[in-house]
Enzyme design. Structure first.
Site, short mmCIF file in Angstrom:
data_model
loop_
_atom_site.label_atom_id
_atom_site.label_comp_id
_atom_site.label_asym_id
_atom_site.label_seq_id
_atom_site.Cartn_x
_atom_site.Cartn_y
_atom_site.Cartn_z
N GLY A 11 0.83 -1.20 0.00
CA GLY A 11 0.00 0.00 0.00
C GLY A 11 0.87 1.25 0.00
N ARG A 72 1.14 -4.95 -6.12
CA ARG A 72 1.17 -6.20 -5.39
C ARG A 72 1.46 -7.26 -6.44
NH1 ARG A 72 -2.52 -3.27 -1.77
NH2 ARG A 72 -1.44 -3.38 0.21
N ASP A 103 4.64 -5.07 6.12
CA ASP A 103 5.14 -6.39 6.54
C ASP A 103 5.20 -7.39 5.39
OD1 ASP A 103 2.30 -6.54 6.61
OD2 ASP A 103 2.45 -8.35 7.86
N THR A 126 4.13 2.34 5.69
CA THR A 126 2.73 1.90 5.77
C THR A 126 1.99 2.81 6.74
OG1 THR A 126 1.25 0.11 6.48
CG2 THR A 126 3.42 0.13 7.47
N ASP A 128 -0.39 2.05 8.61
CA ASP A 128 -0.99 1.32 9.74
C ASP A 128 -0.19 1.34 11.03
OD1 ASP A 128 -3.20 0.58 8.25
OD2 ASP A 128 -2.19 -1.17 7.42
N ASP A 130 1.86 -0.76 12.03
CA ASP A 130 1.79 -2.09 12.64
C ASP A 130 3.10 -2.87 12.49
OD1 ASP A 130 1.61 -2.31 9.92
OD2 ASP A 130 0.02 -3.80 9.92
N ARG A 172 -7.06 -2.98 9.75
CA ARG A 172 -7.72 -4.29 9.76
C ARG A 172 -7.24 -5.14 10.92
NH1 ARG A 172 -6.75 -6.29 4.02
NH2 ARG A 172 -6.28 -4.10 3.74
P1 ATP Z 1 0.67 -2.63 3.50
O1 ATP Z 1 0.93 -2.96 4.95
O2 ATP Z 1 0.61 -1.17 3.28
O3 ATP Z 1 -0.46 -3.39 2.89
P2 ATP Z 1 2.58 -4.56 2.58
O4 ATP Z 1 4.01 -4.43 2.25
O5 ATP Z 1 2.24 -5.39 3.79
O6 ATP Z 1 1.98 -3.11 2.68
P3 ATP Z 1 1.54 -6.64 0.83
O7 ATP Z 1 0.56 -6.52 -0.28
O8 ATP Z 1 1.23 -7.54 1.97
O9 ATP Z 1 1.80 -5.14 1.30
O10 ATP Z 1 2.94 -7.11 0.21
C1 ATP Z 1 3.51 -6.48 -0.91
C2 ATP Z 1 4.09 -7.51 -1.85
O11 ATP Z 1 5.13 -8.21 -1.18
C3 ATP Z 1 3.14 -8.60 -2.31
O12 ATP Z 1 2.34 -8.22 -3.42
C4 ATP Z 1 4.09 -9.72 -2.71
O13 ATP Z 1 4.59 -9.51 -4.01
C5 ATP Z 1 5.23 -9.54 -1.70
N1 ATP Z 1 5.06 -10.52 -0.61
C6 ATP Z 1 4.21 -10.43 0.45
N2 ATP Z 1 4.30 -11.52 1.23
C7 ATP Z 1 5.22 -12.34 0.66
C8 ATP Z 1 5.75 -13.64 0.97
N3 ATP Z 1 5.36 -14.32 2.05
N4 ATP Z 1 6.68 -14.16 0.13
C9 ATP Z 1 7.09 -13.49 -0.96
N5 ATP Z 1 6.62 -12.26 -1.30
C10 ATP Z 1 5.70 -11.70 -0.53
#
Ligand code: ATP
Length: 322
Positions: A11, A72, A103, A126, A128, A130, A172
């Site tokens: 995000g 993503r 994360d 992020t 959040d 978190d 969330r």
């Molecule tokens: P936000 O907290 O703002 O949603 P985020 O970094 O947690 O941000 P995610 O959509 O969970 O956002 O993760 C971003 C990208 O990281 C995913 O689209 C994916 O490509 C990669 N990713 C997430 N989890 C994994 C995993 N376990 N293994 C490999 N790649 C991952």
């Protein structure tokens, strides 16, 4: 290390641009070439790279969103996708990477470090808040202030019409935004995922407030604080008590906008610290700020450990809603 990459992922969050700018300028100042990887992990797989010099990041500090775009990527979740991404990095001569994201992005970075031994450090981008290993994440302060501005406006209407308003804010799995705006906005009730409230309890507090002479009430609900969010809570409160409330879901307006000074400074500091960490040989670590000091936390710890809300602040919110 001569050439590093930087990307934003997951995000978007206000302040990501300030972090990119800091990586580019701090990197250049230390003699590094900096490459921007567009669209997060998907861009890494597609080889969507651009050279970034200090002038390329001019006029970005105050802008929300991310100039490098974010995405993503399902493909990156597969070992084949990650192998392709790693090969593209090697082919581009990139020997260190800064990942700005949440994360999920850290989980992806950890896999790339473990499977392909590419040095990666992360900055917490992020809204959040978190992520373990940092007091605040980049974007959180801006999101809180945006939500607060909306709540202040809604309170004017709530007070004028003597109404109850249920306002849903993002979060969330974590109630950091809800807690902060709940206190700053003087909410009568704050509903957090960390301490779920029943509709019955919520109705009791609203009724008690009315009994103490309050003519309007604000209930701040984190997305994950009640199954179905603020809409469902308002419906169930009405069912169990007859109290009628209006619902506002703030949604994506909380993500955008110009970052606050706090977020710009945090992002600048963490972006520069990421470059320092890479040059010092760090890898697989998240860079955060704890008690005003830069702190390095292994990705594994950053994604597995849970940062709890400040329970004393939560109790304070209840006391001040008297
Ligand atoms: P936000 O907290 O703002 O949603 P985020 O970094 O947690 O941000 P995610 O959509 O969970 O956002 O993760 C971003 C990208 O990281 C995913 O689209 C994916 O490509 C990669 N990713 C997430 N989890 C994994 C995993 N376990 N293994 C490999 N790649 C991952």
């Amino acid at each position: 290390m001569k050439r590093i990459g930087v990307f934003t992922s997951g995000g978007d969050a206000p302040g990501m641009n300030a972090a990119i700018r800091a990586v580019v300028r701090a990197g250049t100042a230390q003699g590094l070439e900096v490459v921007g990887i567009r669209r997060g992990y998907q861009g890494m797989i597609d080889g969507d790279f651009i050279e970034l010099g200090p002038r390329d990041v001019a006029n970005t500090l105050q802008r929300g969103g991310t100039v490098l775009l974010t995405a993503r990527s399902k493909e990156f979740m597969t070992p084949e996708g990650r192998a392709k991404a790693a090969q593209n990095l090697r082919d581009a001569g990139i020997s260190g990477v800064v990942c700005i994201g949440g994360d999920g992005s850290y989980r992806g970075a950890l896999k790339l470090v473990e499977e392909h031994h590419i040095p990666i450090v992360g900055a917490p981008g992020t809204i959040d808040n978190d992520l373990y290993g940092t007091d605040y994440t980049i974007g959180f302060d801006t999101a809180v202030n945006t939500a607060l501005d909306a709540i202040d406006r809604i309170r004017d209407t709530a007070a004028s019409h003597e109404r109850v308003f249920f306002i849903e804010v993002m979060g969330r799995h974590a109630g950091f935004i809800a807690l902060e705006v709940g206190i700053a906005g003087g909410a009568e009730v704050i509903v957090l995922p960390e301490d779920p409230t029943s509709a019955h309890m919520c109705a009791q507090v609203i009724e008690a407030s009315a009994g103490k002479g309050k003519k309007s009430s604000i209930v701040v609900v984190a997305e994950g604080g009640y199954e179905g969010g603020a809409e469902a809570l308002a419906r169930d409160v009405k069912l169990c008590s007859g109290i009628e409330g209006r619902v506002t879901v703030l949604g994506h307006i909380q993500r955008g906008g110009s970052p606050t000074a706090i977020d710009r400074v945090l992002a600048s500091r963490l972006g520069a610290a990421c470059v320092d960490a890479l040059l010092a040989g760090a890898s697989g670590v998240a860079i955060g700020e704890v008690n005003d000091e830069i702190r390095l936390t292994p990705f594994k710890e950053a994604v597995e450990k849970r940062k709890d809300i400040n329970r004393r602040k939560y109790e304070l919110a209840k006391t001040l809603a008297l």
